[in-house]
Design a protein around this motif. Structure first.
Motif, PDB file in Angstrom:
ATOM      1  N   TRP A 177       0.969  -1.257  -0.050  1.00  0.00           N
ATOM      2  CA  TRP A 177      -0.194   0.067  -0.047  1.00  0.00           C
ATOM      3  C   TRP A 177       0.682   1.360   0.316  1.00  0.00           C
ATOM      4  CZ3 TRP A 177      -4.621   1.132  -1.623  1.00  0.00           C
ATOM      5  CH2 TRP A 177      -5.489   2.802  -0.685  1.00  0.00           C
ATOM      6  N   ARG A 178       1.497   0.810   1.461  1.00  0.00           N
ATOM      7  CA  ARG A 178       2.801   1.866   0.379  1.00  0.00           C
ATOM      8  C   ARG A 178       3.578   2.377  -0.428  1.00  0.00           C
ATOM      9  NH1 ARG A 178       7.668   3.805   1.289  1.00  0.00           N
ATOM     10  NH2 ARG A 178       8.346   5.523   3.333  1.00  0.00           N
ATOM     11  N   LYS A 179       4.312   1.731  -1.472  1.00  0.00           N
ATOM     12  CA  LYS A 179       4.786   1.434  -2.822  1.00  0.00           C
ATOM     13  C   LYS A 179       3.683   2.355  -3.670  1.00  0.00           C
ATOM     14  CE  LYS A 179       7.672  -1.956  -1.216  1.00  0.00           C
ATOM     15  NZ  LYS A 179       8.091  -3.033  -2.188  1.00  0.00           N
ATOM     16  N   PHE A 180       2.491   1.580  -3.347  1.00  0.00           N
ATOM     17  CA  PHE A 180       0.929   2.427  -4.414  1.00  0.00           C
ATOM     18  C   PHE A 180       1.000   3.349  -4.018  1.00  0.00           C
ATOM     19  CE2 PHE A 180      -3.148   2.758  -5.441  1.00  0.00           C
ATOM     20  CZ  PHE A 180      -3.819   2.676  -6.557  1.00  0.00           C
ATOM     21  N   VAL A 181       0.853   4.664  -2.756  1.00  0.00           N
ATOM     22  CA  VAL A 181       0.386   5.244  -2.478  1.00  0.00           C
ATOM     23  C   VAL A 181       1.011   6.101  -3.079  1.00  0.00           C
ATOM     24  CG1 VAL A 181      -0.280   7.308  -0.780  1.00  0.00           C
ATOM     25  CG2 VAL A 181      -0.723   4.935  -0.870  1.00  0.00           C
ATOM     26  N   LEU A 182       2.545   6.417  -2.514  1.00  0.00           N
ATOM     27  CA  LEU A 182       3.844   6.996  -3.427  1.00  0.00           C
ATOM     28  C   LEU A 182       3.431   7.378  -4.527  1.00  0.00           C
ATOM     29  CD1 LEU A 182       6.657   5.654  -0.802  1.00  0.00           C
ATOM     30  CD2 LEU A 182       5.516   8.069  -0.284  1.00  0.00           C
ATOM     31  N   ASN A 183       3.727   5.895  -5.737  1.00  0.00           N
ATOM     32  CA  ASN A 183       3.738   5.889  -6.286  1.00  0.00           C
ATOM     33  C   ASN A 183       2.897   6.720  -7.558  1.00  0.00           C
ATOM     34  OD1 ASN A 183       6.169   4.506  -6.914  1.00  0.00           O
ATOM     35  ND2 ASN A 183       5.075   2.627  -6.991  1.00  0.00           N
ATOM     36  N   ALA A 184       1.442   6.649  -6.690  1.00  0.00           N
ATOM     37  CA  ALA A 184       0.554   7.263  -6.936  1.00  0.00           C
ATOM     38  C   ALA A 184       0.739   8.785  -7.349  1.00  0.00           C
ATOM     39  CB  ALA A 184      -0.869   7.006  -6.914  1.00  0.00           C
ATOM     40  N   ARG A 185       1.113   9.038  -6.149  1.00  0.00           N
ATOM     41  CA  ARG A 185       1.043  10.487  -5.635  1.00  0.00           C
ATOM     42  C   ARG A 185       2.316  11.177  -6.583  1.00  0.00           C
ATOM     43  NH1 ARG A 185       1.515  10.125   0.569  1.00  0.00           N
ATOM     44  NH2 ARG A 185      -0.523  10.899   1.543  1.00  0.00           N
ATOM     45  N   GLY A 186       3.226   9.940  -7.189  1.00  0.00           N
ATOM     46  CA  GLY A 186       4.314  10.938  -8.073  1.00  0.00           C
ATOM     47  C   GLY A 186       3.642  10.663  -9.563  1.00  0.00           C
ATOM     48  N   GLY A 187       2.806  10.202  -9.979  1.00  0.00           N
ATOM     49  CA  GLY A 187       1.953   9.987 -11.111  1.00  0.00           C
ATOM     50  C   GLY A 187       2.243   8.745 -12.037  1.00  0.00           C
ATOM     51  N   GLU A 188       2.473   8.215 -11.149  1.00  0.00           N
ATOM     52  CA  GLU A 188       3.087   6.764 -12.632  1.00  0.00           C
ATOM     53  C   GLU A 188       1.657   5.978 -12.491  1.00  0.00           C
ATOM     54  OE1 GLU A 188       4.597   2.198 -11.810  1.00  0.00           O
ATOM     55  OE2 GLU A 188       5.112   3.908 -10.319  1.00  0.00           O
ATOM     56  N   PHE A 189       0.585   6.216 -12.167  1.00  0.00           N
ATOM     57  CA  PHE A 189      -1.106   5.772 -12.466  1.00  0.00           C
ATOM     58  C   PHE A 189      -1.538   6.582 -13.241  1.00  0.00           C
ATOM     59  CE2 PHE A 189       0.322   3.787  -8.189  1.00  0.00           C
ATOM     60  CZ  PHE A 189       1.120   2.112  -9.274  1.00  0.00           C
ATOM     61  N   ASP A 190      -1.088   8.293 -13.764  1.00  0.00           N
ATOM     62  CA  ASP A 190      -1.762   8.827 -14.559  1.00  0.00           C
ATOM     63  C   ASP A 190      -1.570   8.475 -16.091  1.00  0.00           C
ATOM     64  OD1 ASP A 190      -2.999  11.506 -15.484  1.00  0.00           O
ATOM     65  OD2 ASP A 190      -1.144  13.092 -14.300  1.00  0.00           O
ATOM     66  N   LEU A 191      -3.238   8.778 -16.158  1.00  0.00           N
ATOM     67  CA  LEU A 191      -3.780   8.250 -18.327  1.00  0.00           C
ATOM     68  C   LEU A 191      -3.889   9.138 -18.547  1.00  0.00           C
ATOM     69  CD1 LEU A 191      -5.130   4.430 -16.879  1.00  0.00           C
ATOM     70  CD2 LEU A 191      -3.199   4.627 -17.164  1.00  0.00           C
ATOM     71  N   THR A 192      -3.867  10.390 -18.158  1.00  0.00           N
ATOM     72  CA  THR A 192      -4.505  12.261 -19.071  1.00  0.00           C
ATOM     73  C   THR A 192      -3.301  12.075 -19.576  1.00  0.00           C
ATOM     74  OG1 THR A 192      -3.623  13.101 -16.472  1.00  0.00           O
ATOM     75  CG2 THR A 192      -6.119  11.966 -16.888  1.00  0.00           C
TER      76      THR A 192
END
Length: 75
Positions: A60-75
């Motif tokens: 979860w920690r890794k997921f949140v950090l990567n999401a905050r870093g834009g890794e999952f931004d599909l726009t």
């Protein structure tokens, strides 16, 4: 044939029936999370009957950090 709910790789089957689901602080997202039995469950609030993703705390920690870093931004 009976099917077993999918709980994720190497994760125990977790009973989510009494989970306290939370939306984001802004309440604008389609994702809800719940803290259950030392794990974090995540589901689509628009389809709560769909399977939930189950994360161990380190995942979860890794997921949140990567999401905050834009890794999952599909726009």
């Amino acid at each position: 044939m009976t099917s077993k709910p999918y709980a994720g790789w190497d994760k125990p089957e977790i009973d989510l029936s009494g989970a306290q689901w939370q939306s984001s602080s802004r309440g604008a997202g389609d994702v809800q999370i719940a803290f259950v039995e030392g794990f974090i469950a995540m589901r689509n609030s628009g389809r709560p009957e769909s399977p939930s993703l189950i994360f161990a705390p380190d995942e979860w920690r890794k997921f949140v950090l990567n999401a905050r870093g834009g890794e999952f931004d599909l726009t």
